[in-house]
Design a protein around this motif. Structure first.
Motif, mmCIF file in Angstrom:
data_model
loop_
_atom_site.group_PDB
_atom_site.id
_atom_site.type_symbol
_atom_site.label_atom_id
_atom_site.label_comp_id
_atom_site.label_asym_id
_atom_site.label_seq_id
_atom_site.Cartn_x
_atom_site.Cartn_y
_atom_site.Cartn_z
ATOM 1 N N UNK A 1 41.324 42.921 48.676
ATOM 2 C CA UNK A 1 39.967 42.919 49.247
ATOM 3 C C UNK A 1 39.220 44.167 48.831
ATOM 4 N N UNK B 1 44.640 45.527 40.079
ATOM 5 C CA UNK B 1 44.690 45.479 41.544
ATOM 6 C C UNK B 1 44.952 44.058 42.032
ATOM 7 N N UNK C 1 36.631 33.493 39.774
ATOM 8 C CA UNK C 1 35.862 32.268 39.935
ATOM 9 C C UNK C 1 35.920 31.319 38.754
ATOM 10 N N UNK C 2 36.926 31.474 37.909
ATOM 11 C CA UNK C 2 37.063 30.561 36.777
ATOM 12 C C UNK C 2 37.816 29.303 37.200
ATOM 13 N N UNK C 3 37.664 28.237 36.426
ATOM 14 C CA UNK C 3 38.433 27.019 36.692
ATOM 15 C C UNK C 3 39.683 27.034 35.819
ATOM 16 N N UNK D 1 39.742 26.520 43.085
ATOM 17 C CA UNK D 1 40.913 26.742 42.228
ATOM 18 C C UNK D 1 41.774 27.880 42.759
ATOM 19 N N UNK D 2 41.084 28.939 43.188
ATOM 20 C CA UNK D 2 41.810 30.062 43.772
ATOM 21 C C UNK D 2 42.496 29.622 45.057
ATOM 22 N N UNK E 1 34.044 43.302 36.667
ATOM 23 C CA UNK E 1 34.289 44.716 36.884
ATOM 24 C C UNK E 1 35.720 45.078 36.542
ATOM 25 N N UNK F 1 41.228 32.921 38.646
ATOM 26 C CA UNK F 1 40.699 32.257 39.849
ATOM 27 C C UNK F 1 39.930 33.257 40.705
ATOM 28 N N UNK F 2 40.474 34.460 40.815
ATOM 29 C CA UNK F 2 39.793 35.495 41.609
ATOM 30 C C UNK F 2 38.395 35.760 41.079
ATOM 31 N N UNK G 1 45.563 27.556 44.348
ATOM 32 C CA UNK G 1 46.608 28.417 43.823
ATOM 33 C C UNK G 1 47.278 29.220 44.944
ATOM 34 N N UNK H 1 39.003 44.022 44.431
ATOM 35 C CA UNK H 1 38.401 42.964 43.628
ATOM 36 C C UNK H 1 37.318 42.307 44.463
ATOM 37 N N UNK H 2 36.421 41.623 43.794
ATOM 38 C CA UNK H 2 35.364 40.967 44.562
ATOM 39 C C UNK H 2 35.504 39.460 44.453
ATOM 40 N N UNK H 3 35.718 38.844 45.561
ATOM 41 C CA UNK H 3 35.780 37.393 45.663
ATOM 42 C C UNK H 3 35.515 37.075 47.121
ATOM 43 N N UNK I 1 29.954 46.274 42.136
ATOM 44 C CA UNK I 1 30.898 45.180 41.927
ATOM 45 C C UNK I 1 31.033 44.311 43.172
ATOM 46 N N UNK I 2 30.312 44.682 44.205
ATOM 47 C CA UNK I 2 30.251 43.926 45.456
ATOM 48 C C UNK I 2 31.552 43.926 46.249
ATOM 49 N N UNK I 3 32.376 44.943 46.079
ATOM 50 C CA UNK I 3 33.523 45.052 46.970
ATOM 51 C C UNK I 3 33.182 45.929 48.168
ATOM 52 N N UNK J 1 35.293 28.315 44.915
ATOM 53 C CA UNK J 1 36.543 28.994 44.589
ATOM 54 C C UNK J 1 37.752 28.122 44.913
#
Lengths: 387, 273
Positions: free
Chosen positions: B110, A94, A114-116, B23-24, A88, A111-112, B27, B113-115, A70-72, B21
């Motif tokens: 962090x 969380x 990556x959606x608009x 939009x994030x 994921x 948003x987290x 916000x 979640x992945x961003x 999940x790339x964390x 990102x």
């Protein structure tokens, strides 16, 4: 086409005794840590549209693996290639901010990922509907029950229409109704041809929806392949651990009379240790007697390797006549059809005295039952469905 | 050679991620500002009370008690001089301290979640620039009306604010990364922002410093920024290209180093937090 490719993945954690050791290591340029191998040389591929299950004990490295996918987390070495959009479901909720309302949290989580704003606006109604939050959606998340939070989180995470879905323990929370509902959504995903990586302690769910399973043990892949095979290996391993903690009763070793030979024969009278359900089983026993001929009774019992007794009986209980134990006496037990399902089993033979009170000797033999049947449990139960 | 490509690519990657990102980012910035005055009765008042009181007290001490006078101008010139340097300082120190602790404060997100994590220091820096930047604009309007300063000069203010924003972001990328590995960074930054104010010509003009200290000032990366504001708001010293060059130099240098540093280590954050 492969959707997920994992090549020689390693994840080591450096364990420091004191925080200052970290600094010392940088300055002195020599190690001040001990290594903990969370994942060791893990490689596998998942074809697109397939569902891969990941099983293993707590601390086996399942979560670490999923977090890397999940790339964390960043792997220490090795490569992960993921094709397509990944969503994921690791530790649902969380990303929530407890002070914000459910609706605001939908936006935040969107948003987290990556959606608009527009994309979220389109999905919002479905998310709220699936989570069954209703009017609570305008209340702060901190007023929600834990079940409601999880419902909302699951609903958001699965609404983004990913190509690859990574699920970790997501279904172990929430009530049964929602578990079913979310399970159905996963099955829908599968039908749509999405790739799913599914990690759960619920062996039943893994068996139900996975095409392939890997079993992680202490950071390494212990076995991989078809679900029934891997799950069986895993369960046998777990049961073995349980039975080690069970004390065996002591048998007085009166070695005047003993069981010299114990063999399991299959339908062609060959010695075997692997059987399928409903196979015939013949048990061959040879007794030795160094003294005078005496009468005795015999028992046999079948126990699964976690200590669960399947069946046991004695010649005494069955009302048979006593066995006259002479030297080289042969006994056969014939089981025309073995109703057992998959597992490791242990057959125990005890030869005792006339009153079936005092055992002379005890002998055990293990056999592996690899069932071609898909039912679960210890034994097959005859049944009939009526509607 | 390997580092060279990283040095070029990491600022690019970070800017790209901030745009993807956005939009994030909107916000989080909005929430950071809103979060300050939602839930308390004083609301907006508390948000501005601390910086305003600080400005008022400094003005009282330096202009009224110490009678700081600059050239021909009266006390109002001193007031504008101090405010033009102090506002950007407050904004920057707010951005620095919030930005430095932004990763630690959001450890859970962090880890789980992945961003792109660069969003977090970015929002912490951008928020004070937006919410307090208003003060600089108000001061500019006041100065144009009352002080006979050429109006055109003030059109450069948005550019200077932007430059300062990127500069602060560069520093915060370094300090926030450090804070993950050494929590002490937060304490150090709070010391620097508290005492750095007195070591930079903000409450007094550069000319009051001895010759050697004036020359030393050119190694203080924050100095060109406060100086730029002072040059724009007052005519005590003429415009200096050197100062502008220095400001641009520090901005580019720190942003590239910061981005490189952050990008090199950001995947380690989840392990260390």
């Amino acid at each position: 086409m492969t959707a997920i490719e994992v090549i020689n993945l390693n994840k080591f954690y450096k364990i420091y005794k004191k925080p200052i050791d970290r600094l010392k290591e940088i300055i002195a340029r020599r190690p001040f840590h001990t290594k903990f191998k969370a994942l060791h040389n893990v490689s596998f591929t998942v074809n697109s549209g397939m569902t891969l299950g990941v099983i293993g004990e707590n601390g086996a490295g399942k979560s670490t693996l999923l977090k890397i996918l999940a790339k964390t987390l960043k792997p220490t070495s090795g490569q992960v290639i993921l094709k397509g959009r990944v969503s994921s479901l690791l530790e649902l909720g969380a990303g929530f901010n407890p002070d914000l309302s459910g609706e605001e949290n939908i936006y935040l989580n969107g948003y987290l990922m990556g959606l608009t704003r527009e994309e979220i606006n389109k999905k919002k109604k479905d998310i709220i509907e699936f989570a069954e939050i209703d009017d609570f959606i305008f209340q702060p998340i901190k007023t929600y029950s834990s079940g409601m939070q999880v419902r909302l989180a699951f609903s958001i995470a699965t609404s983004v229409d990913p190509d690859i879905l990574i699920v970790d323990e997501a279904l172990s929370v929430g009530d049964e109704y929602f578990q079913r509902k979310s399970m159905n959504r996963m099955v829908d995903f599968k039908k749509m041809g999405k790739t799913i990586l599914f990690c759960s302690h619920s062996i039943y769910y893994v068996q139900e929806i996975c095409n392939e399973v890997i079993w992680l043990n202490k950071g390494e892949i212990r076995s991989k392949g078809s679900p029934s095979r891997v799950i069986m290996d895993y369960q046998n391993f777990e049961r073995n651990k349980v039975s080690k903690n069970i004390q065996e009763p002591n048998i007085a070793q009166a070695k005047q009379i003993w069981i010299d030979d114990l063999k399991l024969l299959d339908k062609t009278d060959r010695v075997s240790s692997e059987f399928d359900s409903f196979d015939p089983l013949k048990i061959y026993i040879k007794l030795r007697n160094k003294g005078q001929i005496i009468n005795g009774h015999m028992s046999f019992s079948i126990t699964r390797n976690d200590g669960v007794d399947f069946f046991g009986t004695t010649t005494h209980l069955d009302g048979c006549k006593v066995i006259t134990i002479s030297d080289n006496k042969e006994v056969m037990i014939i089981i025309p059809s073995l109703p057992l399902l998959s597992g490791f089993y242990r057959l125990t033979i005890i030869i005792g005295d006339e009153n079936a009170l005092f055992p002379f000797d005890k002998r055990e033999i293990s056999f592996n039952l690899i069932s071609s049947r898909r039912e679960f449990g210890i034994a097959y139960l005859d049944h009939e469905w009526l509607y | 050679m390997r580092y060279l490509t990283d040095i070029i690519s990491s600022p690019y990657e970070i800017i790209k991620n901030l745009i993807v990102y956005r939009h994030l980012l909107y916000h989080l910035v909005f929430r950071e500002i809103k979060g300050r005055f939602v839930g308390s009765i004083g609301g907006l008042f508390w948000h501005f009370a601390h910086p305003l009181l600080m400005v008022v007290i400094f003005l009282f001490v330096f202009v009224y008690v110490f009678k700081l006078r600059l050239g021909e101008g009266g006390s109002s010139l001193s007031v504008i001089y101090i405010m033009s340097g102090l506002f950007p300082w407050i904004i920057m120190s707010e951005g620095l301290s919030r930005g430095t602790s932004s990763l630690i404060e959001n450890a859970i997100i962090i880890q789980k979640t992945s961003f792109p994590t660069e969003i977090l220091p970015a929002k912490a820096v951008i928020a004070p620039f937006l919410s307090y930047g208003v003060a600089i604009i108000i001061l500019a309007v006041y100065t144009v009306i009352n002080m006979n300063e050429p109006f055109l000069k003030f059109l450069a203010i948005p550019f200077v604010i932007f430059l300062q924003l990127i500069f602060t972001l560069g520093i915060v990328f370094i300090t926030s990364t450090l804070s993950v590995f050494f929590r002490d960074t937060i304490q150090i930054i709070s010391l620097v922002t508290t005492f750095g104010l007195y070591l930079t010509p903000v409450l007094y003009p550069l000319s009051l410093l001895p010759e050697w200290a004036q020359r030393l000032m050119y190694f203080n990366p924050i100095f060109p920024f406060t100086m730029l504001y002072q040059m724009l708001f007052t005519s005590i010293t003429g415009f200096s290209w050197t100062i502008l060059f220095l400001a641009v130099f520090w901005t580019i240098l720190l942003f590239i180093i910061g981005a490189f540093f952050f990008f090199k280590l950001k995947f380690e954050f989840a392990d260390w937090l």
